[in-house]
Scaffold this motif. Structure first.
Motif, PDB file in Angstrom:
ATOM      1  N   PRO A 294     -29.728 -23.214  53.698  1.00  0.00           N
ATOM      2  CA  PRO A 294     -29.559 -23.681  52.318  1.00  0.00           C
ATOM      3  C   PRO A 294     -30.203 -25.047  52.128  1.00  0.00           C
ATOM      4  CG  PRO A 294     -27.508 -22.770  53.154  1.00  0.00           C
ATOM      5  CD  PRO A 294     -28.440 -22.873  54.327  1.00  0.00           C
ATOM      6  N   GLY A 295     -30.817 -25.224  50.969  1.00  0.00           N
ATOM      7  CA  GLY A 295     -31.568 -26.444  50.698  1.00  0.00           C
ATOM      8  C   GLY A 295     -33.049 -26.279  50.913  1.00  0.00           C
ATOM      9  N   LEU A 296     -33.436 -25.219  51.630  1.00  0.00           N
ATOM     10  CA  LEU A 296     -34.842 -24.868  51.808  1.00  0.00           C
ATOM     11  C   LEU A 296     -35.127 -23.669  50.912  1.00  0.00           C
ATOM     12  CD1 LEU A 296     -37.475 -25.386  53.480  1.00  0.00           C
ATOM     13  CD2 LEU A 296     -36.632 -23.661  55.097  1.00  0.00           C
ATOM     14  N   GLU A 297     -36.180 -23.761  50.145  1.00  0.00           N
ATOM     15  CA  GLU A 297     -36.505 -22.749  49.132  1.00  0.00           C
ATOM     16  C   GLU A 297     -36.656 -21.356  49.748  1.00  0.00           C
ATOM     17  OE1 GLU A 297     -40.255 -21.865  46.101  1.00  0.00           O
ATOM     18  OE2 GLU A 297     -39.971 -23.867  46.982  1.00  0.00           O
ATOM     19  N   VAL A 298     -36.142 -20.336  49.053  1.00  0.00           N
ATOM     20  CA  VAL A 298     -36.374 -18.958  49.477  1.00  0.00           C
ATOM     21  C   VAL A 298     -37.876 -18.699  49.477  1.00  0.00           C
ATOM     22  CG1 VAL A 298     -36.045 -16.528  48.881  1.00  0.00           C
ATOM     23  CG2 VAL A 298     -34.145 -18.126  48.633  1.00  0.00           C
ATOM     24  N   GLY A 299     -38.357 -18.080  50.553  1.00  0.00           N
ATOM     25  CA  GLY A 299     -39.793 -17.888  50.695  1.00  0.00           C
ATOM     26  C   GLY A 299     -40.445 -18.937  51.566  1.00  0.00           C
ATOM     27  N   LYS A 300     -39.644 -19.863  52.117  1.00  0.00           N
ATOM     28  CA  LYS A 300     -40.127 -20.885  53.038  1.00  0.00           C
ATOM     29  C   LYS A 300     -39.526 -20.658  54.419  1.00  0.00           C
ATOM     30  CE  LYS A 300     -42.170 -23.546  49.840  1.00  0.00           C
ATOM     31  NZ  LYS A 300     -43.610 -23.877  49.829  1.00  0.00           N
ATOM     32  N   ILE A 301     -40.271 -20.994  55.446  1.00  0.00           N
ATOM     33  CA  ILE A 301     -39.776 -20.960  56.819  1.00  0.00           C
ATOM     34  C   ILE A 301     -40.142 -22.288  57.474  1.00  0.00           C
ATOM     35  CG2 ILE A 301     -39.978 -19.873  59.092  1.00  0.00           C
ATOM     36  CD1 ILE A 301     -40.467 -17.223  57.727  1.00  0.00           C
ATOM     37  N   ALA A 302     -39.161 -22.913  58.113  1.00  0.00           N
ATOM     38  CA  ALA A 302     -39.362 -24.215  58.758  1.00  0.00           C
ATOM     39  C   ALA A 302     -39.251 -24.071  60.268  1.00  0.00           C
ATOM     40  CB  ALA A 302     -38.350 -25.231  58.245  1.00  0.00           C
ATOM     41  N   LEU A 303     -40.161 -24.720  60.978  1.00  0.00           N
ATOM     42  CA  LEU A 303     -40.127 -24.705  62.435  1.00  0.00           C
ATOM     43  C   LEU A 303     -40.943 -25.873  62.954  1.00  0.00           C
ATOM     44  CD1 LEU A 303     -42.560 -21.933  63.770  1.00  0.00           C
ATOM     45  CD2 LEU A 303     -42.490 -22.639  61.397  1.00  0.00           C
ATOM     46  N   ARG A 304     -40.677 -26.247  64.191  1.00  0.00           N
ATOM     47  CA  ARG A 304     -41.396 -27.336  64.825  1.00  0.00           C
ATOM     48  C   ARG A 304     -41.204 -27.231  66.332  1.00  0.00           C
ATOM     49  NH1 ARG A 304     -39.568 -32.926  63.362  1.00  0.00           N
ATOM     50  NH2 ARG A 304     -40.351 -33.446  65.414  1.00  0.00           N
ATOM     51  N   PRO A 305     -42.189 -27.666  67.126  1.00  0.00           N
ATOM     52  CA  PRO A 305     -41.962 -27.745  68.569  1.00  0.00           C
ATOM     53  C   PRO A 305     -41.056 -28.924  68.889  1.00  0.00           C
ATOM     54  CG  PRO A 305     -44.110 -28.641  68.008  1.00  0.00           C
ATOM     55  CD  PRO A 305     -43.539 -28.095  66.732  1.00  0.00           C
ATOM     56  N   GLY A 306     -40.385 -28.844  70.029  1.00  0.00           N
ATOM     57  CA  GLY A 306     -39.484 -29.922  70.430  1.00  0.00           C
ATOM     58  C   GLY A 306     -38.098 -29.750  69.834  1.00  0.00           C
ATOM     59  N   PRO A 307     -37.288 -30.809  69.861  1.00  0.00           N
ATOM     60  CA  PRO A 307     -35.912 -30.706  69.374  1.00  0.00           C
ATOM     61  C   PRO A 307     -35.854 -30.387  67.883  1.00  0.00           C
ATOM     62  CG  PRO A 307     -36.216 -32.692  70.698  1.00  0.00           C
ATOM     63  CD  PRO A 307     -37.576 -32.137  70.430  1.00  0.00           C
ATOM     64  N   ILE A 308     -35.004 -29.416  67.526  1.00  0.00           N
ATOM     65  CA  ILE A 308     -34.802 -29.081  66.117  1.00  0.00           C
ATOM     66  C   ILE A 308     -33.331 -29.155  65.729  1.00  0.00           C
ATOM     67  CG2 ILE A 308     -34.642 -26.585  66.522  1.00  0.00           C
ATOM     68  CD1 ILE A 308     -36.269 -26.270  63.853  1.00  0.00           C
ATOM     69  N   MET A 309     -32.434 -29.021  66.714  1.00  0.00           N
ATOM     70  CA  MET A 309     -31.004 -29.193  66.496  1.00  0.00           C
ATOM     71  C   MET A 309     -30.464 -30.111  67.591  1.00  0.00           C
ATOM     72  SD  MET A 309     -30.240 -27.079  63.856  1.00  0.00           S
ATOM     73  CE  MET A 309     -28.553 -26.484  63.908  1.00  0.00           C
TER      74      MET A 309
ATOM     75  N   LEU B  80     -43.901 -27.262  58.659  1.00  0.00           N
ATOM     76  CA  LEU B  80     -44.174 -27.442  60.077  1.00  0.00           C
ATOM     77  C   LEU B  80     -43.680 -28.779  60.619  1.00  0.00           C
ATOM     78  CD1 LEU B  80     -47.764 -25.917  60.222  1.00  0.00           C
ATOM     79  CD2 LEU B  80     -45.573 -24.802  60.698  1.00  0.00           C
ATOM     80  N   ASP B  81     -43.053 -29.566  59.780  1.00  0.00           N
ATOM     81  CA  ASP B  81     -42.516 -30.850  60.232  1.00  0.00           C
ATOM     82  C   ASP B  81     -41.156 -31.117  59.583  1.00  0.00           C
ATOM     83  OD1 ASP B  81     -42.447 -33.233  61.642  1.00  0.00           O
ATOM     84  OD2 ASP B  81     -43.453 -34.355  60.051  1.00  0.00           O
ATOM     85  N   PRO B  82     -40.215 -30.181  59.722  1.00  0.00           N
ATOM     86  CA  PRO B  82     -38.901 -30.429  59.131  1.00  0.00           C
ATOM     87  C   PRO B  82     -38.163 -31.517  59.898  1.00  0.00           C
ATOM     88  CG  PRO B  82     -38.805 -28.493  60.521  1.00  0.00           C
ATOM     89  CD  PRO B  82     -40.248 -28.913  60.466  1.00  0.00           C
TER      90      PRO B  82
ATOM     91  N   VAL C 136     -34.925 -20.191  57.967  1.00  0.00           N
ATOM     92  CA  VAL C 136     -35.446 -19.383  56.867  1.00  0.00           C
ATOM     93  C   VAL C 136     -34.772 -19.854  55.586  1.00  0.00           C
ATOM     94  CG1 VAL C 136     -35.701 -17.055  55.931  1.00  0.00           C
ATOM     95  CG2 VAL C 136     -35.861 -17.439  58.400  1.00  0.00           C
ATOM     96  N   GLY C 137     -35.578 -20.251  54.596  1.00  0.00           N
ATOM     97  CA  GLY C 137     -35.037 -20.816  53.369  1.00  0.00           C
ATOM     98  C   GLY C 137     -34.048 -19.898  52.674  1.00  0.00           C
ATOM     99  N   ALA C 138     -32.896 -20.469  52.287  1.00  0.00           N
ATOM    100  CA  ALA C 138     -31.841 -19.701  51.628  1.00  0.00           C
ATOM    101  C   ALA C 138     -31.615 -20.142  50.190  1.00  0.00           C
ATOM    102  CB  ALA C 138     -30.537 -19.808  52.422  1.00  0.00           C
ATOM    103  N   GLY C 139     -32.441 -21.059  49.680  1.00  0.00           N
ATOM    104  CA  GLY C 139     -32.295 -21.480  48.293  1.00  0.00           C
ATOM    105  C   GLY C 139     -31.408 -22.699  48.144  1.00  0.00           C
ATOM    106  N   PRO C 140     -31.060 -23.042  46.898  1.00  0.00           N
ATOM    107  CA  PRO C 140     -30.296 -24.272  46.629  1.00  0.00           C
ATOM    108  C   PRO C 140     -28.948 -24.293  47.356  1.00  0.00           C
ATOM    109  CG  PRO C 140     -31.184 -23.354  44.605  1.00  0.00           C
ATOM    110  CD  PRO C 140     -31.408 -22.324  45.667  1.00  0.00           C
ATOM    111  N   SER C 141     -28.519 -25.511  47.714  1.00  0.00           N
ATOM    112  CA  SER C 141     -27.236 -25.676  48.410  1.00  0.00           C
ATOM    113  C   SER C 141     -26.171 -26.304  47.524  1.00  0.00           C
ATOM    114  CB  SER C 141     -27.432 -26.548  49.660  1.00  0.00           C
ATOM    115  OG  SER C 141     -27.935 -27.829  49.305  1.00  0.00           O
TER     116      SER C 141
END
Length: 390
Positions: A165-180, A323-325, A348-353
């Motif tokens: 949530p907070g990432l637009e539907v139709g968007k996918i965010a990822l990055r190498p290295g730490p993400i969580m 590519l840089d969340p 994976v974007g889920a839309g407004p939060s």
């Protein structure tokens, strides 16, 4: 522009029905009996080889198509101890339990991918569809690894996904290295001498000592952590006293810390203990610290992340990629699997939060518009990381 796989419409209708059924019957850590049965029955009906029992309620479905490498795709199945307040037709029927993080959607999307890929195996090799229990707080991913997940199913890479949530539907965010972030918990017990509140000089004040320790802990992030690193120390509980006019003999502080790098994690644990003992001693109070490391940081491997990027671009296009969340201070026990095998975890974007549509809210409901996107990502990923069928 989103480009979903062929046949998405029919699969989306089924995934929606599965997702809402799972949402109405949430089960929490290691109690996912009905959910496990549901998943196993679906996988068997798709013609997969079904294995059960890892981490008690975990399910693994194997799809083989000739000789080739093996990879694992993972979804989490468990719900949270939350009283749902959505009033939806498919709202929880289990009081005090709720799918407030979207694991119902994650399970439905991976089931959809298993069905599509079993019918259209445009790859050579093996896919292990891993349905994991107990992601929320109890480390089901760690238990699956300890129970021999990668010995029984020797895959070369492992991939995960979470709705965001907070990432637009139709968007996918990822990055190498730490993400969580890494997720640790702590408990500090302060023991002093209780006394009448009107005669504080006759005792030792555990509450005063505790407040000073809370303040001092906040200096760790600002004065002990390198400025370009990150750390969060949050005291979430402070239990002391039972009445108006007594300074209590004991006080208990509990909370959580979040870090990305192990060196920072080690330093935070050490400094918290040092400050607690030194400050408590200055107030004539004894301090006993318990620090427990729950989840390590979720770290994406560069090569696997590039493969995931290519698969994601095949669904949402290059313009649909972030590519840089900014990494999240939330935690994810998929980290235990990534410690054992290279892989990538995407959002994976889920839309407004807004309006309570954020994760872990009693007003949250998984956005079904995400289902065909997540399904298509899994299918494209299979076709990207495994050789194409001859």
């Amino acid at each position: 522009m989103v480009r979903t796989i062929d046949g998405t419409e029919a699969l989306t209708a089924d995934m929606t029905a599965w997702r809402r059924d799972l949402h109405a019957h949430p089960e929490t850590a290691f109690e996912e009996e009905r959910t496990s049965d549901f998943v196993a029955e679906k996988l068997a009906s798709f013609g997969l080889e079904v294995h059960r029992g890892l981490a008690k309620t975990g399910v693994v479905g194997l799809l083989r198509n000739g000789e080739g490498p093996a990879v694992a795709f993972r979804a989490d199945m468990d719900a949270l101890h939350i009283h749902e307040q959505t009033n939806l037709p498919h709202a929880s029927r289990n009081p005090g339990r709720m799918h407030a993080c979207g694991h119902d959607g994650h399970t439905a999307m991976l089931l959809g991918a298993a069905r599509h890929l079993s019918a259209h195996p445009n790859f050579q090799g093996t896919i292990a569809f891993v349905f994991q229990p107990a992601e929320e707080n109890e480390g089901g991913g760690r238990v699956m690894v300890e129970d021999g997940l990668f010995e029984k199913f020797p895959v070369e890479q492992v991939y995960g996904m979470h709705n965001w949530p907070g990432l637009e539907v139709g968007k996918i965010a990822l990055r190498p290295g730490p993400i969580m972030a890494a997720y640790d918990i702590f408990e500090l017990t302060l023991t002093g001498k209780g006394t009448h509140a009107a005669m504080p000089h006759l005792g030792t004040d555990t509450i005063l000592a505790g407040t000073q320790i809370v303040n001092a802990w906040q200096t760790i992030a600002s004065r002990s952590v390198h400025p370009v690193d990150s750390a969060v120390i949050s005291v979430t509980q402070f239990h002391a006293g039972d009445t108006w006019n007594v300074l209590p003999a004991t006080a208990v502080l509990r909370g959580t810390t979040r870090t990305f790098r192990k060196e920072v994690q080690d330093m935070v644990e050490r400094r918290m203990g040092e400050l607690a003992k030194a400050i408590a001693g200055g107030f004539g109070v004894e301090a006993e610290m318990r620090y427990e490391r729950r989840y390590p940081s979720t770290v994406n491997e560069a090569g696997a992340t590039e493969l995931a990027r290519r698969a994601a671009a095949g669904v949402v296009g290059e313009s649909g990629l972030d590519l840089d969340p900014m990494p999240s201070m939330g935690a994810e026990d998929f980290a235990f699997m990534l410690q054992q095998r290279p892989g990538c975890y995407v959002w994976v974007g889920a839309g407004p939060s807004d309006g309570g549509r954020n994760l872990h809210s009693p007003h949250y409901d998984f956005n079904d518009a995400v289902l065909p996107i997540g399904l298509s990502y899994w299918v494209r990923l299979a076709e990207t990381v495994l050789p194409r069928a001859a």
